[in-house]
Structure formats: C-alpha cells, structure tokens
Design a protein around this motif. Structure first.
Motif, short mmCIF file in Angstrom:
data_model
loop_
_atom_site.label_atom_id
_atom_site.label_comp_id
_atom_site.label_asym_id
_atom_site.label_seq_id
_atom_site.Cartn_x
_atom_site.Cartn_y
_atom_site.Cartn_z
N ASN A 150 0.85 -1.20 0.00
CA ASN A 150 0.00 0.00 0.00
C ASN A 150 0.89 1.26 0.00
O ASN A 150 0.87 2.05 -0.95
CB ASN A 150 -0.93 -0.07 1.23
CG ASN A 150 -1.79 1.18 1.44
OD1 ASN A 150 -1.61 2.20 0.79
ND2 ASN A 150 -2.72 1.11 2.38
N TRP A 151 1.72 1.42 1.05
CA TRP A 151 2.52 2.65 1.08
C TRP A 151 3.60 2.66 0.00
O TRP A 151 3.97 3.71 -0.53
CB TRP A 151 3.10 2.92 2.48
CG TRP A 151 4.13 1.96 2.99
CD1 TRP A 151 3.93 0.92 3.84
CD2 TRP A 151 5.54 1.96 2.71
NE1 TRP A 151 5.11 0.28 4.10
CE2 TRP A 151 6.12 0.88 3.42
CE3 TRP A 151 6.37 2.76 1.91
CZ2 TRP A 151 7.48 0.58 3.36
CZ3 TRP A 151 7.74 2.46 1.85
CH2 TRP A 151 8.27 1.38 2.57
N GLN A 152 4.07 1.45 -0.38
CA GLN A 152 5.12 1.40 -1.41
C GLN A 152 4.63 1.94 -2.75
O GLN A 152 5.40 2.52 -3.52
CB GLN A 152 5.64 -0.03 -1.55
CG GLN A 152 6.55 -0.42 -0.39
CD GLN A 152 6.75 -1.93 -0.27
OE1 GLN A 152 6.19 -2.71 -1.05
NE2 GLN A 152 7.54 -2.34 0.71
N ALA A 153 3.32 1.77 -3.02
CA ALA A 153 2.77 2.30 -4.28
C ALA A 153 2.96 3.82 -4.32
O ALA A 153 3.29 4.40 -5.36
CB ALA A 153 1.30 1.94 -4.41
N HIS A 154 2.77 4.47 -3.17
CA HIS A 154 2.92 5.94 -3.11
C HIS A 154 4.38 6.35 -3.09
O HIS A 154 4.76 7.39 -3.63
CB HIS A 154 2.19 6.48 -1.87
CG HIS A 154 0.72 6.25 -1.93
ND1 HIS A 154 -0.10 7.01 -2.71
CD2 HIS A 154 -0.06 5.30 -1.37
CE1 HIS A 154 -1.34 6.56 -2.60
NE2 HIS A 154 -1.34 5.52 -1.79
N TYR A 155 5.21 5.53 -2.48
CA TYR A 155 6.66 5.77 -2.46
C TYR A 155 7.18 5.79 -3.90
O TYR A 155 7.93 6.65 -4.31
CB TYR A 155 7.32 4.66 -1.63
CG TYR A 155 8.81 4.75 -1.49
CD1 TYR A 155 9.38 5.36 -0.37
CD2 TYR A 155 9.66 4.20 -2.45
CE1 TYR A 155 10.76 5.42 -0.22
CE2 TYR A 155 11.03 4.26 -2.31
CZ TYR A 155 11.58 4.87 -1.19
OH TYR A 155 12.94 4.94 -1.05
N ARG A 156 6.72 4.80 -4.68
CA ARG A 156 7.18 4.65 -6.07
C ARG A 156 6.56 5.68 -7.01
O ARG A 156 7.23 6.18 -7.91
CB ARG A 156 6.74 3.27 -6.59
CG ARG A 156 7.79 2.21 -6.61
CD ARG A 156 7.38 1.03 -7.48
NE ARG A 156 5.97 0.87 -7.72
CZ ARG A 156 5.14 0.16 -6.95
NH1 ARG A 156 5.59 -0.44 -5.89
NH2 ARG A 156 3.86 0.06 -7.26
N THR A 157 5.25 5.96 -6.83
CA THR A 157 4.57 6.75 -7.86
C THR A 157 4.21 8.17 -7.40
O THR A 157 4.67 9.14 -7.99
CB THR A 157 3.30 6.03 -8.37
OG1 THR A 157 2.28 5.99 -7.35
CG2 THR A 157 3.61 4.61 -8.81
N THR A 158 3.39 8.31 -6.34
CA THR A 158 2.89 9.63 -5.94
C THR A 158 4.05 10.58 -5.65
O THR A 158 4.07 11.74 -6.11
CB THR A 158 1.98 9.50 -4.70
OG1 THR A 158 1.16 8.35 -4.85
CG2 THR A 158 1.11 10.72 -4.52
N ALA A 159 5.02 10.10 -4.88
CA ALA A 159 6.14 10.96 -4.49
C ALA A 159 6.96 11.36 -5.71
O ALA A 159 7.33 12.54 -5.86
CB ALA A 159 7.03 10.23 -3.49
N ALA A 160 7.21 10.42 -6.58
CA ALA A 160 8.03 10.72 -7.77
C ALA A 160 7.32 11.76 -8.64
O ALA A 160 7.95 12.68 -9.18
CB ALA A 160 8.27 9.44 -8.57
N GLU A 161 5.99 11.63 -8.73
CA GLU A 161 5.23 12.59 -9.54
C GLU A 161 5.27 13.99 -8.92
O GLU A 161 5.47 14.98 -9.63
CB GLU A 161 3.77 12.13 -9.70
CG GLU A 161 3.66 10.85 -10.54
CD GLU A 161 2.28 10.20 -10.41
OE1 GLU A 161 1.29 10.92 -10.20
OE2 GLU A 161 2.21 8.95 -10.52
#
Ligand code: PMP
Length: 310
Positions: free
Chosen positions: A160-171
């Motif tokens: 769950n949090w890894q999805a945001h680590y990989r995508t949301t933060a990078a964006e």
C-alpha cells in the motif's frame, strides 16, 4: 454463468496502465496566503477508478500476483470504506478476479452501487462500528476459510505505502521540479501519507510533512480516521510526519464548496487537506505546499451536508 474477463482481454494497453500521473493543479481561493507561497493539489480523481486508492489497490494486487498468493481461484477480500473497494472492484473485474468487500452499511449509497456495478460482492457491517467493524468481519471470514481468500489487508500491507513511495512521491517531485517544501495529506490507512512522505524526505530531508485528521471521532470525512479513537493501522508510522493538524468537518466541507465555485469539485477529505494546507501556507513567507486531494465530489453530492445553495 461466469462473466469474468477472459485471458484474451487482459493484454496491453490496459486500463491499469492509466493509474497515476495525475495532474498537480494550482489552488486558488485560499485566504491570507502570502504571494510567494504556492499551494497546489494532486488531483487523484483523475485515476480510472476516481480516487487515490487505485494506486494502493493496484500495488497490492500486483504484489499478490507476483508472490503467487493471488490466483484466479481465490476471492480477493478486504475491508474498505468505499474508495479502495471501488479500486479493487474495477481492477478485479478487469483482471478476471472475484472480489468480496466488507463495508460499513452507512458508506455512501452511490459508492456501494458503483462497487456492485463492477460485479463485486458486498458484505455490509454495522454502521456503529465503522471501518473497525468491517475489518473485524473480513478477518473473521478469512480465519474461517483461509484457503478461499486472498486478503491484501490494506491496513497492514507494505505494498500500500510502497505504491505511493514509487509513484505519488516521484510525480510530486517531478511536477514541482523539486521545489516542494510541504506535503499535506490525510490519514485513512496512512498509505498515502507514509509512502509519499518517506520518498520525498529522502529527496529533501528538510521537507515538512503535515498529517490531517478529523477533530473528533464523530466526523463526516469519509476515508479519514480519527486515530485516537480507532484501530491504528500497522503500516502507520508516527515518524513519517512532523505535524498533525485537526480539521473540523464544517471547515472541510466549506473548503470543498469554496473550491467548487472555482471549478474544482473535490471530496470532503480533499477539502480537509486544503483547509490544512491553507493554515500551513499562511505561516510561511515562501514555499511550495502540495496537498493530496484523494477524490472528487461526485460521490458526495447526494450527501445532505453538501447543502442547499451549494
Ligand atoms: N480520503 C478518502 C476519500 C479516502 O477514501 C481515503 C482512503 N481511505 C483517504 C482519504 C486516505 O488515504 P490512505 O488510506 O492512503 O491513508
């Protein structure tokens, strides 16, 4: 009749390829914010399922498929207040998976209809027990027949949090060209806040992360948790944020209505994030504040709280 998607349509390009890369919009209509402070909102309703939860649900489904725990003979089961359910339901339908969701019976009727339209099964739990009651019911069903289910458990699953680590933060980093100084996000499972904060603080250690919470256990902000009175998610990390701001349901809804008059139809938790972002921005001389806006208002317009004259 089995109407599940056949393998032949599971190729590429797929709807799941459209998850993420949501726009970062400049936010107007904020009061008393100094001119050199930028506030922008990550418009998560641009995801195919209409909310931020597409990212986490897809991350958990992919992790399950990769590990071999999620196969077509399993039923994907989880507890959700609505948006994760919609995400599991459409992703499950698109990938030929059966989905069963435990949802408090007072979740918005429109969301429940969307979930059913995708062919997922609903198990309605006591409105008095909120999402905690839905979690207990999912755990009970899984404990009874463990081999029947794939239980991602969004509250405990690192994917769950890894999805945001990989995508949301990078964006956010790319869209602000590395200028972001403050991140503002609400806490439900805490996946959005924890994952986005962890990566952004690796990129800028002095970045300030502001967690947003309802001011009371009795709030209207679907999707957000009042942590002091709830089961704390296992993936929650109190070290992920530097500050917590409490927002009243009235302030969150007022902000959502104010934004609607500027053309931005955001949900209640997005209103809460922007109400908190406005408070943060007022204290600054300069800076770039990014608020995560989890969903749009379409799913709340039937709510009497939207009110007359809105
Ligand atoms: N707002 C809304 C409308 C949501 O559905 C959710 C998810 N429960 C959140 C905020 C919080 O997101 P997260 O679970 O990543 O903390």
């Amino acid at each position: 009749m089995d109407v599940r998607a056949p393998d032949s349509i599971l190729g590429s390009p797929a709807l799941t390829d459209l998850i993420g890369d949501t726009p970062l919009l400049p936010i107007g209509g904020l009061r008393e914010v100094p001119g050199r402070v930028e506030v922008s909102g990550k418009a998560e309703w641009f995801n195919p399922g209409g909310s931020v939860k597409d990212r986490a649900a897809w991350g958990m489904v992919q992790a399950g498929e990769r590990s071999g725990a999620l196969t077509r003979d399993k039923i994907l089961i989880d507890a959700t207040s609505g948006n994760t359910g919609i995400a599991y339901a459409w992703i499950g339908a698109a990938r030929g998976l059966r989905v069963r969701l435990c949802v408090p019976a007072n979740a918005s009727a429109r969301r429940l209809r969307v979930i059913e339209a995708f062919g997922a099964e609903l198990v309605l739990t006591s409105p008095m027990e909120g999402t905690d009651g839905a979690i207990r019911e999912a755990r009970r069903m899984v404990a009874e027949e463990p081999d029947r289910y794939f239980y991602p458990d969004q509250y405990s699953n690192p994917a769950n949090w890894q999805a945001h680590y990989r995508t949301t933060a990078a964006e956010v980093w790319a869209q602000t060209e590395g200028r972001v100084t403050h991140l503002v996000a609400g806490i439900g499972t805490s996946g959005t806040l924890v994952g986005t904060a962890r990566r952004l603080r690796e990129l800028r250690p002095e970045l300030e992360v502001v967690a947003v919470q309802p001011d009371s256990p009795y709030h209207a902000l679907e999707g957000l948790k009042h942590l002091a009175s709830c089961m704390v998610p296992a993936i929650y990390d109190p070290g992920a944020h530097q500050r917590t701001l409490e927002v009243t349901s009235e302030d969150a809804i007022d902000m959502a209505k104010r934004q609607a008059r500027l053309g931005l139809l955001i949900g209640w938790s997005a209103g809460a994030a922007l109400a908190a972002a406005e408070r943060v921005a007022r204290e600054l001389e300069r800076g770039t504040v990014v608020a995560i806006l989890p969903d749009g208002a379409e799913r709340y317009l039937d709510d009497p709280l939207w009110g007359e004259g809105a």
